[in-house]
Motif scaffolding. Structure first.
Motif, PDB file in Angstrom:
ATOM      1  N   GLU A  34       0.852  -1.191   0.000  1.00  0.00           N
ATOM      2  CA  GLU A  34       0.000   0.000   0.000  1.00  0.00           C
ATOM      3  C   GLU A  34       0.889   1.244   0.000  1.00  0.00           C
ATOM      4  O   GLU A  34       1.048   1.923   1.024  1.00  0.00           O
ATOM      5  CB  GLU A  34      -0.892  -0.021   1.242  1.00  0.00           C
ATOM      6  N   GLU A 112      -1.986  -3.435   5.755  1.00  0.00           N
ATOM      7  CA  GLU A 112      -2.838  -4.620   5.840  1.00  0.00           C
ATOM      8  C   GLU A 112      -4.264  -4.278   6.257  1.00  0.00           C
ATOM      9  O   GLU A 112      -5.159  -5.109   6.137  1.00  0.00           O
ATOM     10  CB  GLU A 112      -2.244  -5.631   6.818  1.00  0.00           C
ATOM     11  N   ARG A 114      -6.025  -2.168   4.704  1.00  0.00           N
ATOM     12  CA  ARG A 114      -6.655  -2.104   3.372  1.00  0.00           C
ATOM     13  C   ARG A 114      -7.797  -1.085   3.330  1.00  0.00           C
ATOM     14  O   ARG A 114      -8.911  -1.387   2.887  1.00  0.00           O
ATOM     15  CB  ARG A 114      -7.142  -3.491   2.943  1.00  0.00           C
ATOM     16  N   GLU A 116      -9.986   2.176   2.208  1.00  0.00           N
ATOM     17  CA  GLU A 116     -10.383   2.801   0.956  1.00  0.00           C
ATOM     18  C   GLU A 116     -10.987   4.163   1.266  1.00  0.00           C
ATOM     19  O   GLU A 116     -11.440   4.412   2.401  1.00  0.00           O
ATOM     20  CB  GLU A 116     -11.403   1.924   0.224  1.00  0.00           C
ATOM     21  N   ARG A 187     -13.347  -0.347   9.167  1.00  0.00           N
ATOM     22  CA  ARG A 187     -12.093  -0.957   9.585  1.00  0.00           C
ATOM     23  C   ARG A 187     -11.904  -0.701  11.073  1.00  0.00           C
ATOM     24  O   ARG A 187     -12.223   0.385  11.573  1.00  0.00           O
ATOM     25  CB  ARG A 187     -10.897  -0.378   8.816  1.00  0.00           C
ATOM     26  N   ARG A 210     -13.008  -5.100   8.017  1.00  0.00           N
ATOM     27  CA  ARG A 210     -11.776  -5.797   8.388  1.00  0.00           C
ATOM     28  C   ARG A 210     -11.326  -5.325   9.764  1.00  0.00           C
ATOM     29  O   ARG A 210     -11.372  -4.121  10.075  1.00  0.00           O
ATOM     30  CB  ARG A 210     -10.695  -5.522   7.352  1.00  0.00           C
TER      31      ARG A 210
END
Length: 339
Positions: A34, A112, A114, A116, A187, A210
Motif C-alpha cells: 500500500e 494490511e 486495506r 479505501e 475498519r 476488516r
C-alpha cells in the motif's frame, strides 16, 4: 549544531530525519502492499507526538525531551523521534504503560488494514495519537475514532493531534467495548495486544469490513462476514504490544519453557505457538507439533469466529490442528448493530 539551535533549525533536522525514516520504512518492504501510506509518513511529524520518551540505558532508562536546556540533548531527542524503533512514552514503577510503536510495523499494519476512500476507522489504543494522525491524514478527521481507557493518555493524544493539525474523535473508554455511539466502522485496528476477540468489535464492524489486531505476539487480519462471524490469517511479522487494559482483562503468566529443547526455548516462532495454544495444548505437545510441522511461520496460522465461538488453527480452519479460544461475548448493554 551551534550553542543554541533556533526552532527553525530543529524543524530542518526533523524534516531530514523524517525523510530518512520514510526511506527506512520503504526499505523494510512495509509499504509494498500500500504505497499510498508513504505520503502520510512523510507528512506527519512524529516528534510532535513524543515530546518526551525513554530509552534503555545500563541500570534503567534515560528520559529524552524536547524542552531540555542542552541544545545537544534536544537534537538527540528529535533525531531519536525518527528512529525506526518503538519509543516508551509512559512508565509507572518500571512498568511500560504506553508507547509509540515501531514505524515500519505501523506501516505494515496500516497497509494490511486495506482502507479505501470513505472508510470509517476505529483505533483501539490511542497511545501518543501518532497512528490516529496517520489515519486522519489519509482518510480525514471525521473518519477516525481512537479510544483508550486512560484519561491521561487520551488527553495527551488529543493535545499532540491538535498540535499537528488533526481533529479525529478521541474517546476515553474501555477499548474492548469499542465506541458504539460512532459505529458502524469499515475498519478496526488495535494497537495494543488483545487477550481474546471482543464481540463488541465484531458487532460494530460492517459486514465486509476488516479487523486488524495484535494477538499472541502476532497480528491477525479478520475479514468480517457479519456480527458473529469473522476469520483470517496472521501476518508473517512478529509484533509485541502493550497489553489491553480494562475491566475483566485476564493477567496471563508466561508459558512454561522448562524441560523443552534449547532450539524451541529460544525460538520466537515456538513461543508464538505456545501463546496461541496456551489454554488448550500442553507445551510438550505443542513442541512435538511444531517439530512435526517444520517450525511453521506465523502466516500459516489463523483465527476464526463463528456462533459465539473462536478458535485458532494451523493452515486450515477446518483442518486437524484447531485450538479453542475464549468464547466471544458481547458486553451487556451493547447491541449487535451500530448506527
Amino acid at each position: 549544531m551551534g550553542a543554541d539551535a533556533p526552532g527553525a533549525e530543529l524543524e530542518d533536522i526533523a524534516a531530514a530525519a523524517r525523510t530518512r525514516l520514510v526511506h527506512e520504512i520503504e526499505a523494510s518492504g512495509a509499504l509494498c502492499a500500500e504505497p499510498a501510506w508513504r505520503e502520510a509518513f512523510a507528512a506527519v511529524p512524529r516528534h510532535l507526538f513524543v515530546p518526551y520518551y525513554y530509552v534503555g540505558v545500563p541500570g534503567g532508562y534515560e528520559r529524552r525531551w524536547g524542552e531540555h536546556p542542552d541544545p545537544a540533548a534536544r537534537e538527540r531527542w528529535i533525531r531519536g523521534a525518527y528512529d525506526d524503533t518503538p519509543l516508551a512514552t509512559r512508565m509507572r514503577d518500571g512498568e511500560l504503560l504506553s508507547s509509540s510503536s515501531q514505524p515500519s510495523l505501523m506501516a505494515a499494519m496500516l497497509a494490511e488494514l486495506r482502507v479505501e476512500a470513505g472508510d470509517r476507522v476505529l483505533e483501539i489504543g490511542a497511545g501518543t495519537g501518532y497512528n490516529a494522525a496517520l489515519l486522519a491524514h489519509r482518510l480525514g478527521d471525521d473518519a477516525v475514532t481512537t479510544v483508550d481507557i486512560d484519561p491521561e493518555i487520551t488527553e495527551s493524544a488529543r493535545r499532540h493531534l491538535h498540535a499537528a493539525g488533526f481533529r479525529p474523535a478521541v474517546v476515553t473508554g474501555d477499548g474492548a467495548r469499542g465506541v458504539p455511539e460512532r459505529a458502524p466502522y469499515d475498519r478496526i485496528i488495535a494497537t495494543c495486544a488483545l487477550p481474546s476477540i471482543p464481540g463488541a468489535l465484531l458487532a460494530q464492524c460492517r459486514p465486509g469490513g476488516r479487523i486488524l489486531m495484535p494477538f499472541a505476539t502476532g497480528v491477525v487480519g479478520l475479514a468480517v462476514r457479519d456480527a458473529g462471524c469473522a476469520g483470517g490469517r496472521f501476518l508473517a511479522i512478529p509484533a509485541f504490544f502493550v497489553p489491553l487494559r480494562g475491566e475483566g482483562v485476564p493477567q496471563r503468566e508466561p508459558p512454561r519453557l522448562a524441560g523443552l529443547p534449547r532450539r524451541a526455548r529460544e525460538s520466537d516462532l515456538f513461543r508464538f505457538l505456545l501463546a496461541l495454544t496456551r489454554d488448550s495444548v500442553d507445551p510438550d505437545e505443542a513442541h512435538a507439533l511444531w517439530e512435526r510441522e517444520g517450525m511453521p511461520p506465523r502466516d500459516r496460522y489463523g483465527l476464526t469466529v463463528a456462533g459465539g465461538r473462536a478458535w485458532a488453527w494451523l493452515d486450515d480452519p477446518d483442518g486437524p490442528y484447531v485450538w479453542p479460544l475464549p468464547d466471544v461475548r458481547v458486553p451487556p448493554g451493547l447491541s449487535r448493530g451500530g448506527r
